[in-house]
Design an enzyme around this catalytic site. Sequence first.
Site, PDB file in Angstrom:
ATOM      1  CD  GLN A 108      -2.576  -1.359   2.820  1.00  9.72           C
ATOM      2  OE1 GLN A 108      -3.539  -0.588   3.119  1.00  9.72           O
ATOM      3  NE2 GLN A 108      -1.886  -1.898   3.716  1.00  9.72           N
ATOM      4  CG  HIS A 128      -3.107   2.345  -1.730  1.00  8.94           C
ATOM      5  ND1 HIS A 128      -3.125   2.288  -0.308  1.00  8.94           N
ATOM      6  CD2 HIS A 128      -4.270   1.760  -2.173  1.00  8.94           C
ATOM      7  CE1 HIS A 128      -4.186   1.556   0.195  1.00  8.94           C
ATOM      8  NE2 HIS A 128      -4.568   1.027  -1.224  1.00  8.94           N
TER       9      HIS A 128
END
Length: 282
Positions: A108, A128
Amino acid sequence: MLPPDWIDTLQRHISRKSRITVLTGAGISAESGIPTFRGPEGYWTVGSQVYHPQEMATFAMFRQRPDDVWQWYLHRATICHAAAPNTGHLAIAAMETLLGDRFTLITQNVDGLHLKAGNPIEKTYQIHGNVFQVRCAAACSPELHSLPMDLIGRAKEASLTDAERALLTCRRCGERLRPHVLWFDEVYDERYFHFESSLQAAAETGLLLIVGTSGVTNLPNQVAWTVLRKGGTIIDINPAENPFSELARRSPGGTVIPLPSGRLLPQLLHAMQQEMTGRSQP
Ligand code: APR
């Protein structure tokens, strides 16, 4: 020294040739000096206002206040640029070298530290995005570009200059460039964020190591639940209890290891190396 049952679990997955997936969050980079998102330094200060990331990290906010949003991302990019991978990142890069195609890394983190540690970009699912990449905010083309390095190292509170705004303008259409990150009012996709690939890897995973995440985002939850549903083992490495701790305890052979990842991951790597070396001996 790792407890024998953790070593047994790891070695069982190595000898069964299970797919091993590592899912990381901001906690792994804390020991590199990058503030976590929901820790005390993760808040966004704009003027006298203090915001949660959830309030500022949205496309809606970028449309309203692009300079403020860019100011914060450029500050974060400056911190990330100065940071070096820690022993946790290096252990994960060595795991990938050891396990080859049986290994998947899902992160992430937008800080690029796994890449600096040696995990190859094409096999690292940066779900992300990456703070060192930009794209056209008007989506005139799907191309990703590198963040101009002239924008790194600026003072945190400094307003954007005209020259900086020019660097953050799309050369093709003249609209703003935006950070290549997934904001809270946006959805995962495959092209930029490896959505399907991550779920596919999860479905094939025998052992999932979850490292340093508070477990609040969508795709990581889907990954963990998929592994659990398919009967895989989950090990949660995080000094704090989080939603994945319970999933780890429920998974067969799963466990929670409440230690900083920089200390723990090199030990897990060592146990993997021992099992791999042992198996290759006659
Ligand atoms: N080792 C392991 N874990 C740690 C360490 C450490 N040394 N230090 C902190 N942690 C843990 C914290 O206990 C916390 O559970 O890391 C976690 C960090 O949580 P968050 O700040 O919420 O970061 P993350 O889970 O990665 O956030 C997910 O939300 O803001 C969005 O898109 C952003 O990718 C981010 C996502």
